[in-house]
Design a protein around this motif. Structure first.
Motif, PDB file in Angstrom:
ATOM      1  N   ALA A 104     -11.151   0.218   1.910  1.00 32.04           N
ATOM      2  CA  ALA A 104     -11.472   0.509   0.466  1.00 32.04           C
ATOM      3  C   ALA A 104     -10.671   1.881   0.090  1.00 32.04           C
ATOM      4  O   ALA A 104     -10.527   2.547   1.293  1.00 32.04           O
ATOM      5  CB  ALA A 104     -12.944   0.560   0.134  1.00 32.04           C
ATOM      6  N   GLY A 105     -10.278   1.906  -0.972  1.00 36.63           N
ATOM      7  CA  GLY A 105      -9.633   3.245  -1.366  1.00 36.63           C
ATOM      8  C   GLY A 105      -8.250   3.071  -2.112  1.00 36.63           C
ATOM      9  O   GLY A 105      -7.577   1.977  -2.080  1.00 36.63           O
ATOM     10  N   ALA A 106      -7.976   3.956  -2.982  1.00 39.08           N
ATOM     11  CA  ALA A 106      -6.724   3.847  -3.812  1.00 39.08           C
ATOM     12  C   ALA A 106      -6.661   2.625  -4.479  1.00 39.08           C
ATOM     13  O   ALA A 106      -5.197   1.879  -4.553  1.00 39.08           O
ATOM     14  CB  ALA A 106      -5.761   4.252  -3.227  1.00 39.08           C
ATOM     15  N   ALA A 114      -4.822  -0.056  -2.571  1.00 44.57           N
ATOM     16  CA  ALA A 114      -3.538   0.367  -2.134  1.00 44.57           C
ATOM     17  C   ALA A 114      -3.462   0.377  -0.610  1.00 44.57           C
ATOM     18  O   ALA A 114      -2.687   0.180  -0.010  1.00 44.57           O
ATOM     19  CB  ALA A 114      -2.833   1.396  -2.790  1.00 44.57           C
ATOM     20  N   LEU A 115      -4.486   0.805  -0.019  1.00 41.40           N
ATOM     21  CA  LEU A 115      -4.683   0.980   1.277  1.00 41.40           C
ATOM     22  C   LEU A 115      -4.756  -0.276   1.918  1.00 41.40           C
ATOM     23  O   LEU A 115      -4.161  -0.358   2.908  1.00 41.40           O
ATOM     24  CB  LEU A 115      -6.062   1.797   1.705  1.00 41.40           C
ATOM     25  CG  LEU A 115      -6.321   3.136   1.130  1.00 41.40           C
ATOM     26  CD1 LEU A 115      -7.573   3.821   1.863  1.00 41.40           C
ATOM     27  CD2 LEU A 115      -5.372   4.007   1.639  1.00 41.40           C
ATOM     28  N   ARG A 174      -1.806  -2.111   4.340  1.00 40.87           N
ATOM     29  CA  ARG A 174      -2.050  -2.712   5.548  1.00 40.87           C
ATOM     30  C   ARG A 174      -1.782  -4.038   5.654  1.00 40.87           C
ATOM     31  O   ARG A 174      -0.876  -4.521   6.992  1.00 40.87           O
ATOM     32  CB  ARG A 174      -3.733  -2.605   5.830  1.00 40.87           C
ATOM     33  CG  ARG A 174      -4.218  -2.976   7.230  1.00 40.87           C
ATOM     34  CD  ARG A 174      -5.486  -2.571   7.386  1.00 40.87           C
ATOM     35  NE  ARG A 174      -5.735  -3.016   8.773  1.00 40.87           N
ATOM     36  CZ  ARG A 174      -5.093  -2.278  10.089  1.00 40.87           C
ATOM     37  NH1 ARG A 174      -4.790  -1.351   9.844  1.00 40.87           N
ATOM     38  NH2 ARG A 174      -5.527  -2.997  11.096  1.00 40.87           N
ATOM     39  N   THR A 199      -3.734   7.508   3.580  1.00 40.71           N
ATOM     40  CA  THR A 199      -3.216   7.617   2.125  1.00 40.71           C
ATOM     41  C   THR A 199      -4.489   8.153   1.342  1.00 40.71           C
ATOM     42  O   THR A 199      -5.889   7.977   1.536  1.00 40.71           O
ATOM     43  CB  THR A 199      -3.337   6.005   1.632  1.00 40.71           C
ATOM     44  OG1 THR A 199      -2.482   5.358   2.659  1.00 40.71           O
ATOM     45  CG2 THR A 199      -2.547   6.059   0.376  1.00 40.71           C
ATOM     46  N   ASP A 200      -3.885   9.096   0.203  1.00 38.43           N
ATOM     47  CA  ASP A 200      -5.104   9.585  -0.451  1.00 38.43           C
ATOM     48  C   ASP A 200      -5.896   8.458  -1.370  1.00 38.43           C
ATOM     49  O   ASP A 200      -5.057   7.400  -1.950  1.00 38.43           O
ATOM     50  CB  ASP A 200      -4.382  10.399  -1.933  1.00 38.43           C
ATOM     51  CG  ASP A 200      -5.448  10.933  -2.754  1.00 38.43           C
ATOM     52  OD1 ASP A 200      -6.303  11.198  -2.335  1.00 38.43           O
ATOM     53  OD2 ASP A 200      -4.663  11.357  -3.940  1.00 38.43           O
ATOM     54  N   ILE A 201      -7.127   8.785  -1.643  1.00 38.13           N
ATOM     55  CA  ILE A 201      -7.939   7.640  -2.065  1.00 38.13           C
ATOM     56  C   ILE A 201      -7.775   7.665  -3.491  1.00 38.13           C
ATOM     57  O   ILE A 201      -8.209   6.480  -4.045  1.00 38.13           O
ATOM     58  CB  ILE A 201      -9.461   8.288  -1.606  1.00 38.13           C
ATOM     59  CG1 ILE A 201     -10.218   6.878  -1.196  1.00 38.13           C
ATOM     60  CG2 ILE A 201     -10.130   8.967  -2.705  1.00 38.13           C
ATOM     61  CD1 ILE A 201     -10.075   6.639   0.350  1.00 38.13           C
ATOM     62  N   ASN A 202      -7.594   8.580  -4.027  1.00 42.04           N
ATOM     63  CA  ASN A 202      -7.459   8.311  -5.769  1.00 42.04           C
ATOM     64  C   ASN A 202      -5.992   7.578  -6.191  1.00 42.04           C
ATOM     65  O   ASN A 202      -5.851   7.080  -7.043  1.00 42.04           O
ATOM     66  CB  ASN A 202      -7.696   9.456  -6.590  1.00 42.04           C
ATOM     67  CG  ASN A 202      -9.211   9.945  -6.604  1.00 42.04           C
ATOM     68  OD1 ASN A 202      -9.985   9.161  -6.107  1.00 42.04           O
ATOM     69  ND2 ASN A 202      -9.589  10.960  -7.443  1.00 42.04           N
ATOM     70  N   THR A 203      -5.011   8.510  -5.455  1.00 43.82           N
ATOM     71  CA  THR A 203      -3.596   8.184  -6.169  1.00 43.82           C
ATOM     72  C   THR A 203      -2.863   7.280  -5.132  1.00 43.82           C
ATOM     73  O   THR A 203      -1.730   6.735  -5.540  1.00 43.82           O
ATOM     74  CB  THR A 203      -2.834   9.417  -6.105  1.00 43.82           C
ATOM     75  OG1 THR A 203      -2.653  10.180  -5.037  1.00 43.82           O
ATOM     76  CG2 THR A 203      -3.485  10.699  -7.037  1.00 43.82           C
ATOM     77  N   GLY A 204      -3.029   7.144  -3.984  1.00 42.76           N
ATOM     78  CA  GLY A 204      -2.403   6.285  -2.980  1.00 42.76           C
ATOM     79  C   GLY A 204      -1.012   7.176  -2.621  1.00 42.76           C
ATOM     80  O   GLY A 204      -0.348   6.546  -1.602  1.00 42.76           O
ATOM     81  N   LEU A 215      -0.669   5.888   7.976  1.00 39.68           N
ATOM     82  CA  LEU A 215      -1.131   5.687   6.550  1.00 39.68           C
ATOM     83  C   LEU A 215      -2.713   5.162   6.290  1.00 39.68           C
ATOM     84  O   LEU A 215      -3.140   5.668   5.301  1.00 39.68           O
ATOM     85  CB  LEU A 215      -0.145   4.603   6.049  1.00 39.68           C
ATOM     86  CG  LEU A 215       1.288   4.905   5.513  1.00 39.68           C
ATOM     87  CD1 LEU A 215       2.086   3.683   5.047  1.00 39.68           C
ATOM     88  CD2 LEU A 215       1.274   6.171   4.551  1.00 39.68           C
ATOM     89  N   ASP A 216      -3.005   4.689   7.275  1.00 42.48           N
ATOM     90  CA  ASP A 216      -4.554   4.270   7.353  1.00 42.48           C
ATOM     91  C   ASP A 216      -5.382   5.525   7.717  1.00 42.48           C
ATOM     92  O   ASP A 216      -6.587   5.281   7.698  1.00 42.48           O
ATOM     93  CB  ASP A 216      -4.857   2.981   7.920  1.00 42.48           C
ATOM     94  CG  ASP A 216      -4.280   1.692   7.356  1.00 42.48           C
ATOM     95  OD1 ASP A 216      -4.074   1.668   6.154  1.00 42.48           O
ATOM     96  OD2 ASP A 216      -4.358   0.862   8.038  1.00 42.48           O
TER      97      ASP A 216
END
Lengths: 324, 501
Positions: A69-71, A74-75, A79, B184-189, B201-202
């Motif tokens: 979960a997240g973004a 996008a995460l 992946r 990766t930033d949770i709000n903006t990616g 990245l993860d």
């Protein structure tokens, strides 16, 4: 290249090609990872788990869910894009990481139209605008009036930047000409918790998690984004009925694999999803979640992705959905 | 669901053959890793996490929980018999426990530890039954601002109460937050601190970091004294405490349980702090403080009760708020999420069998542990005499398999090795890694809640002080920080924590 090299090369290519076919023939010979782009309990995750269970039952191999979960997915999308296209990693998710993120997120590490292989859309659903018990508005009209009276103060939560909840709220703002602050969450469960606690007053999201709480009158349904009202909430009007003529937004959830996945495996998964979604048990489950099963071909899904991206681009250009 | 029906449901869940068997397997394994130095519950649970994916969610959690509280029992055995804390939270038990063993009272010390642990475990589970539904009903009043403040409290608590210098603990926590930012930033990616590597990245999987630092790091540390190691196991005589023992240990067990129950709920405090505090309190109020460190039974019973009580009650914030107070609890959340269960206030209504089954299994597990640890103590003592050159390679292989199987990634195995070396370095330097791990887990959560709070309030930070819950939490955190500056408290802290070293 001399003749011998040519023969060797040709032979290698033949071996590689036959390996690809053998790969598809024996698939699945080990557990398959199904990436879920949102935390457990949200609609997207429930669908991923239902499909994974159906595929496990059909093939006798475990289809294991992995939540990333997240973004706004996008995460998870990143992946998947980095996974080997051997059919042992797929993703099932709402449309954000499969389409919208391409235009909504500046820093997206992948291009969903290049790096993914579409498999099938699984289900569709309208989005639901709901409000906390203490919210300053009880209808879309009151919401718009509140936004006009308090410029810059209207917060609407969504399950992630670029999700359909975010886009659908932005379009309400665009059509009504009011400013909306979009508050991204990491999926539906935390958004619902904040809505129930009154920490945020409005949420625009897939309906399934919200239905029981609306029935218990802990939160209020303000409007559905579909063209018609939904059977689960017959008294809740559509956004269009409440003055925004022509407003209609639909969420979809689909399955994709990494770029270059063998066609045979794509079609195996697609067929399995189709067979399962035709069963009465699946139909009943979908209905209880406020979802409509929609299984289209991989080619049609590519079209859906393209249309989704095209429909969001003008919003981004108009500055209503800021690329983050 | 009322408590009575809940307990009935719990009994029917926990006593199914497979759940009962996995509970037994969990406490057995927990005792074993508690006994063995170089292998604690964090490393063990990290390793076993991927293997639980195929189990039903209640079974998986029952077993993992069993490992955790089982290790609290096992840790005391080696602490008493060999002056070797098998597990961090039994460090204080060595002080008086081993002295008692030297005086030929090993059996009575073991009994005091086991009885204290069992009593505390029973009270701890009862406390969960009462407090968890209460906290769950309160949970909705926790908005992003309150969560942020609570996380801050957890971070500060873990720093203030770690042994060693405060500055080191602060540095470790900051380093942990930076490690948590990777990915990766949770709000903006946006990609942060990934150095262009797609593997990062993860983000770093904290199971990898924890296995490296706590598992591999401990193994490396123990290799240092392998040649000079003398396995001296004190003989165990009578396991029955005398009437005098009972009289002396009843009140400490009660007080230790109370401290443990409360500190377990506090995020960031954990079992280690519970046993330290209980020991310090007993010494403070004892009429014979000079006997402490020379075989006072109070100094065994109280901390053992406290660490086991905390081992039960630290499940409360994890289950009802989804907030991991310790690294072990973060692992439990991982185990739940993999199975599609999101810990949070809804868990009681949505997963009643899981919640009540776990609670009842904890009590059953404590009962099993009482029997496993007292009559079979000789067997556990033998386990410790397994030569390290058999034990450590085996542990390393299992750690590598465990870490690899999380993401099927060789990169993760290299990362574990790197953090193993780092963990060894930290231990040599006397830097306690607990704040690092906790900060790595809580840092990104704090960031998420901070950003959400400020988005909702349109950038107005005063909300942290206008919400009474948030304000109260921050005041407690500030007092904790200030108390460090006060020379008097500082002295108490240093005394209390030094005894443990």
């Amino acid at each position: 290249m001399n003749r011998r090299e040519f023969i060797v090369l040709g032979g290698t290519a033949a071996v590689l090609a036959s390996r690809g076919i053998a790969l598809a023939d024996s698939w699945p010979s080990k557990p398959v990872v199904v990436i879920s782009a949102y935390p457990p309990g949200g609609t997207s995750d429930i669908i991923a788990r239902l499909v994974a269970d159906a595929l496990t039952a059909k093939y006798g191999q475990q289809f294991v869910i992995e939540n990333h979960a997240g973004a706004a997915g996008a995460l998870a999308g990143g992946r998947l894009a980095r996974a080997a296209p051997d059919g042992y990693t797929i993703m099932i998710s709402g449309s954000a990481p499969i389409a919208a993120n391409k235009v909504v997120q500046k820093n997206l590490a992948y291009d969903p139209q290049v790096d993914f292989t579409p498999i099938s859309i699984v289900a569709e659903s309208p989005a639901l605008l709901s409000a906390s018990a203490s919210a300053p508005a009880k209808s879309v009209q009151e919401l718009i009036a509140y936004a006009r009276a308090n410029p810059g103060k209207l917060n609407i939560g969504n399950p992630g930047a670029g999700t359909k909840g975010h886009i659908a709220a932005a379009i309400i703002g665009q059509m009504a000409g009011v400013q909306i602050n979009h508050i991204p969450y990491k999926g539906s469960p935390p958004l619902l918790a904040d809505l129930l606690g009154g920490h945020i007053h409005f949420a625009l999201d897939a309906p399934s998690n919200y239905l029981p709480h609306i029935r218990d009158a802990k939160i209020r349904g303000l409007a559905v984004t579909s063209a018609k009202r939904i059977p689960e909430l017959p008294e809740v009007q559509t956004v269009a009925e409440q003055g925004l003529n022509g407003y209609e937004q639909t969420l979809w959830f689909g399955a994709v694999g990494p770029k270059g996945m063998p066609k045979e495996i794509v079609s195996k998964i697609h067929t399995a999803i189709k067979e399962w979604s035709d069963t009465p048990a699946a139909q009943k489950k979908f209905a209880s979640l406020g979802l409509t099963p929609v299984v289209n071909t991989p080619g049609e899904m590519a079209g859906s992705i393209e249309r989704e991206i095209r429909s969001i681009e003008p919003l981004v250009k108009a500055g209503l959905v800021e690329p983050t | 669901m009322d408590i009575f029906n809940g307990l009935l449901l719990g009994f029917s869940t926990a006593t199914t053959l497979s759940n009962f068997a996995y509970c037994f397997a969990g406490v057995l394994l927990g005792t074993a890793v508690g006994v063995l130095p170089g292998l604690g519950p964090i490393a063990t649970i990290s390793m076993l996490l991927p293997f639980t994916f195929g189990l039903p969610v209640d079974t998986a959690l029952i077993m993992l929980a069993g490992i955790f509280y089982g290790s609290q029992y096992g840790g005391s055995t080696t602490a008493i018999l060999m002056n070797l804390p098998g597990e961090a939270s039994s460090v204080v038990t060595t002080l008086d426990g081993h002295q008692m063993a030297k005086q030929g009272k090993a059996g009575r010390a073991l009994a005091a530890a086991a009885i204290g642990s069992f009593f505390a475990g029973t009270v701890g589970t009862l406390f969960i039954v009462i407090a968890a539904p209460l906290l769950a009903s309160l949970a909705l009043t926790f908005g992003p601002a309150e969560y942020f403040s609570l996380i801050m409290l957890g971070l500060i608590t873990s720093m203030v109460l770690t042994s060693g210098s405060l500055l080191t603990a602060f540095g470790m926590a900051l380093f942990g937050i930076v490690l948590g930012m990777i990915g990766t930033d949770i709000n903006t990616g946006a990609a942060r601190y990934t150095f262009g590597s797609p593997y990062l990245l993860d983000g770093l999987d904290f199971v990898v970091v924890a296995t490296g630092i706590f598992g591999l790091g401990d193994v490396l540390m123990n290799l240092e004294n392998e040649r000079s190691r003398v396995v001296g196991v004190a003989p165990v005589s009578s396991l029955f405490p005398t009437a005098e023992d009972w009289r002396r240990m009843s009140a400490p067990i009660l007080r230790g349980t109370g401290i443990g129950v409360l500190l377990g709920v506090l995020p960031g405090a954990g079992v280690l702090l519970a046993s330290f505090s209980a020991y310090a309190l007993e010494k403070k109020i004892s009429k014979h403080p000079e006997q402490f460190g020379k075989g006072a039974i109070e100094g065994v019973a109280a901390p053992e009760a406290a660490n086991n009580a905390a081992a039960q009650t630290c499940f409360i914030p994890m289950l009802t708020l989804g907030l991991p107070g310790t690294a072990t609890m973060a692992l439990m959340i991982g185990a739940l999420v993999v199975q599609g269960v999101q810990p949070g206030p809804e868990i009681l209504s949505q997963q009643p069998a899981l919640f009540w089954g776990l609670v009842v299994s904890m009590w059953l597990g404590n009962l099993m542990l009482l029997f496993l640890n007292l009559p079979l103590v000789g067997m556990w003592a033998k386990l410790i005499s397994v030569p390290y050159h058999f034990l450590f390679p085996t542990i390393c292989v299992f750690m590598a398999i465990g870490v690899y199987s999380i993401n099927n990634s060789v990169f993760d195995v290299y990362m574990m090795a790197l953090f193993g070396v780092l963990g060894y370095f930290f231990k040599r330097m006397g830097a306690e890694p607990a704040p690092l791990i906790l900060a790595m887990i809580l840092g990104p959560m704090a960031e998420e809640y901070l950003r959400r709070t400020l988005l909702i309030s349109h950038g107005d930070a005063s909300v942290f002080f206008t919400s009474p819950l948030s304000l109260g939490t921050l005041v407690v955190a500030a007092l904790l920080l200030l108390s460090i500056v006060s020379p008097r408290f500082r002295k108490v802290r240093e005394e209390g924590l030094q005894e443990a070293d």
